[in-house]
Design a protein around this motif. Structure first.
Motif, PDB file in Angstrom:
ATOM      1  N   UNK A 342       0.831  -1.202   0.000  1.00  0.00           N
ATOM      2  CA  UNK A 342       0.000   0.000   0.000  1.00  0.00           C
ATOM      3  C   UNK A 342       0.871   1.261   0.000  1.00  0.00           C
ATOM      4  N   UNK A 343       1.935   1.245   0.815  1.00  0.00           N
ATOM      5  CA  UNK A 343       2.835   2.404   0.865  1.00  0.00           C
ATOM      6  C   UNK A 343       3.503   2.636  -0.488  1.00  0.00           C
ATOM      7  N   UNK A 372      -1.226   4.382  -8.796  1.00  0.00           N
ATOM      8  CA  UNK A 372      -2.462   4.728  -8.090  1.00  0.00           C
ATOM      9  C   UNK A 372      -3.421   5.452  -9.032  1.00  0.00           C
ATOM     10  N   UNK A 373      -4.719   5.422  -8.647  1.00  0.00           N
ATOM     11  CA  UNK A 373      -5.722   6.082  -9.494  1.00  0.00           C
ATOM     12  C   UNK A 373      -5.660   7.604  -9.343  1.00  0.00           C
ATOM     13  N   UNK A 374      -5.421   8.051  -8.072  1.00  0.00           N
ATOM     14  CA  UNK A 374      -5.457   9.482  -7.797  1.00  0.00           C
ATOM     15  C   UNK A 374      -4.575   9.754  -6.583  1.00  0.00           C
ATOM     16  N   UNK A 375      -3.850  10.866  -6.585  1.00  0.00           N
ATOM     17  CA  UNK A 375      -2.968  11.178  -5.460  1.00  0.00           C
ATOM     18  C   UNK A 375      -2.787  12.673  -5.321  1.00  0.00           C
ATOM     19  N   UNK A 387      -6.251   4.255  -3.369  1.00  0.00           N
ATOM     20  CA  UNK A 387      -5.789   2.916  -3.742  1.00  0.00           C
ATOM     21  C   UNK A 387      -6.953   1.937  -3.553  1.00  0.00           C
ATOM     22  N   UNK A 388      -7.478   1.425  -4.654  1.00  0.00           N
ATOM     23  CA  UNK A 388      -8.594   0.462  -4.618  1.00  0.00           C
ATOM     24  C   UNK A 388      -9.762   1.003  -3.787  1.00  0.00           C
ATOM     25  N   UNK A 389     -10.079   2.281  -3.972  1.00  0.00           N
ATOM     26  CA  UNK A 389     -11.226   2.880  -3.300  1.00  0.00           C
ATOM     27  C   UNK A 389     -10.977   3.310  -1.870  1.00  0.00           C
ATOM     28  N   UNK A 424      -4.571   3.999   6.470  1.00  0.00           N
ATOM     29  CA  UNK A 424      -5.699   3.682   5.578  1.00  0.00           C
ATOM     30  C   UNK A 424      -6.959   4.301   6.192  1.00  0.00           C
ATOM     31  N   UNK A 425      -7.597   5.149   5.402  1.00  0.00           N
ATOM     32  CA  UNK A 425      -8.832   5.815   5.842  1.00  0.00           C
ATOM     33  C   UNK A 425      -8.653   6.488   7.204  1.00  0.00           C
TER      34      UNK A 425
END
Length: 632
Positions: A342-343, A372-375, A387-389, A424-425
């Motif tokens: 994840x990191x 990643x999709x967005x950062x 990352x994956x929602x 995460x979150x």
């Protein structure tokens, strides 16, 4: 032709002496036989003595009384007192000694001749249409593409634009193991491709190549005189006339011409004069073969006195780029691999230098790292990414909704590492840490320096905590952190004020003031830096720290050899003088012992040519293996 003339003179003179002996033994004591034998002995003296007389005359023309003049006067004097055998023996042995001396000096310069012989003369040029032409080096220009096949020599300095292979760089760096080359790698003229095929864009050609600069540097270094050599030459300049005056006074007061002439012969300071230059040439030649360039005899002598080494941290003691060192799980719902994955995915959107260390660490552990999709980078704090929602953050605690326990972060920071939360979150699930890791060969190099009685001092601009951790792990003698270039200069001055002879290892840019102030400036990994080859007092061609204790050790051995040889030369003269005064030492015996002493000091100096490079690689390799086991 020159060698033939030298050995031809020795051969003809020797044959004439043998013929004289045979004729004297078979003539039966007849007057004609004795006259013929004497004539052959005189001819032998003339053949061997003529080149010596020419050399003596040439020296006199520039107002210098040379050793050759002592021999000529002794030989001519022996002829006048009808001692033909002594005259022939003195000139023959001196000529033989000179020939052997020249041959052995050529042997000590073999490292340079090997470099010259390794210079390529042609290249395979790759044309735009894909065809190839074999061309002379002078026909190439920077930007041309050359093709190098397996078993061929690399003709130019350049960059690999395609292909893969192993290149034997021993002639440049002294490395015995071929270096792997791929696209973007640097290659050097004079090296050999042992496997694969490379296409190389020419950058340095002919005189502009690293090999040419090394040859030029070694030529200058071998001709450069040490302070001891300069002193001995000045000593010999006055010593030789002194010997002639002493012999004249002995002859006048004793009325013994043969004794005076014998004193001339035994007073020849040949071994004294040759003992230093042959040692310097051998020492510098050996070091060049092992990829260490020493600027000259004076720097060789100074290097032997070095008892303090100042080194930078980054790129010298450490690898020079951050590496992933730790992954800690804070949430049992995640594994270590998941925290790291994840990191790494979040860091694919970051341009921070530490991001690359985390991504490489994940890939090295076999994890798949997708973009990643967005950062969104957060200045000074870290990065947020989708990352994956889920929202994944990497950075400080300020990026999290709940402040986690700081024990893990503080513990890693205390070790000189840069630690970051992985969340995460809004909730922390782990910690990742990166640091500039210690080079595998650094511990062995530091131990080798300290075993030689050399103080190792680290001077770095890095944070104090980081410097202290690196220094403690390596067992350094002094640690100085958060230093500016002018602070390093003051540190070198302070060490010198304490009585140390200081060597400074630096990059030649930020460390320029300190390098200039140090007694010896050392450039490491100089093969890729022509400027370092020209300016450093010692240039370590390979980026290998253990070459430093090797270079300083070789310098010490060379100076010890010089001193030992000087002792042999002085002892020889003293023993011969005692032998003359007590009786029993003739001109021929004196010259024989004198030439034997010359050859002895040369033979001792040639011991420096033996391979002695040891880099404790088993130690370094075991450390690497140990670290890999700890990471698994």
């Amino acid at each position: 032709m020159k060698n033939w003339k030298t050995w031809g003179v020795v051969g003809v003179s020797g044959l004439l002496i043998i013929a004289s002996w045979i004729l004297g033994a078979t003539a039966g004591g007849t007057v004609a036989g004795e006259l013929s034998a004497d004539a052959l002995m005189i001819a032998a003296a003339a053949v061997a003595g003529y080149p010596i007389a020419v050399s003596a005359w040439q020296a006199l023309r520039i107002r210098m009384i040379s050793i050759d003049l002592l021999v000529v006067v002794a030989a001519v004097g022996a002829l006048f007192i009808n001692n033909y055998w002594e005259s022939a023996a003195v000139t023959f042995l001196f000529a033989l000694g000179k020939a052997l001396e020249r041959a052995t000096m050529n042997r000590t310069r073999k490292a340079l001749s090997d470099l010259v012989d390794s210079a390529p003369e042609t290249a395979t040029k790759l044309n735009e249409d894909g065809s190839t032409d074999t061309v002379e080096l002078w026909e190439l220009i920077p930007g041309d593409i050359v093709l190098v096949r397996n078993g061929e020599q690399v003709p130019v300095d350049g960059k690999v634009i395609s292909g893969h292979g192993g290149v034997d760089e021993a002639s440049i760096t002294g490395e015995s193991v071929p270096a792997e080359k791929a696209e973007g790698s640097e290659v050097f003229a004079g090296t050999w491709l042992r496997s694969g095929v490379l296409r190389v864009e020419a950058v340095g050609i002919g005189a502009d190549s690293t090999l040419a600069k090394i040859i030029h540097r070694v030529e200058d270094a071998q001709d450069d005189k040490a302070r001891t050599q300069t002193f001995m030459e000045k000593f010999a300049k006055w010593y030789t006339p002194g010997v002639m005056l002493a012999a004249l006074l002995v002859g006048v007061f004793s009325q013994n011409v043969e004794l005076a002439l014998t004193l001339l012969v035994i007073g020849c300071p040949g071994a004294l004069v040759i003992s230093i230059p042959v040692s310097i040439v051998a020492g510098i030649g050996r070091s060049a073969k092992d990829g260490v360039l020493i600027k000259g005899g004076e720097y060789l002598e100074t290097s032997a006195k070095v008892d303090a080494v100042v080194v930078d941290k980054t790129g010298t003691l450490t690898n020079g780029r951050p590496e992933l060192t730790d992954v800690t799980v804070l949430d049992d719902a995640y594994t270590e691999g998941e925290v790291l994955a994840l990191a790494a995915r979040a860091e694919t959107a970051s341009e921070h230098p530490l991001a690359d260390a985390i991504i490489r660490g994940a890939e090295d552990r076999g994890l798949k790292v997708e973009l990643v999709e967005k950062a969104q980078p957060v200045m000074g704090k870290g990065i947020r990414a989708q990352v994956d929602g889920r929202e994944v953050v990497v950075g400080s605690a300020e990026l999290l909704d709940h402040t986690p326990a700081e024990e893990q972060i503080l513990q890693l920071n205390d070790q000189g590492k840069t630690a970051m939360y992985v969340g995460v979150d809004g909730r922390a699930i782990g910690v990742v840490a990166v640091a500039d890791t210690i080079r595998a060969d650094a511990p062995a190099a530091i131990r080798a320096l300290q075993d030689k009685g050399i103080k190792v001092v680290m001077a770095t601009g890095d944070a104090r905590l980081v410097a202290l951790n690196v220094g403690a792990e390596l067992g350094l003698d002094e640690i100085h952190a958060e230093m500016m270039p002018e602070d390093k200069l003051e540190l070198v001055k302070e060490l010198q004020a304490r009585g140390h002879t200081v060597a400074m290892v630096g990059d030649g840019v930020n460390d320029t003031p300190a390098l200039a102030q140090a007694d010896i400036g050392v450039a490491m990994g100089a093969a890729g830096s022509p400027a370092a080859i020209e300016t450093a007092d010692i240039a370590l061609m390979a980026d290998r720290l253990p070459r430093l204790p090797y270079a300083l050790g070789l310098a010490k051995r060379t100076v010890r050899t010089m001193r030992f040889n000087i002792g042999i030369a002085l002892l020889t003269v003293a023993v011969l003088l005692a032998g003359v005064l007590l009786g029993g030492v003739t001109m021929s015996i004196g010259m024989l012992v004198h030439e034997a002493s010359v050859l002895l000091v040369i033979a001792i100096a040639m011991l420096l040519l033996r391979p002695t490079l040891r880099e404790e690689m088993p130690v370094a390799q075991s450390m690497v293996a140990e670290r890999e086991m700890l990471e698994v």
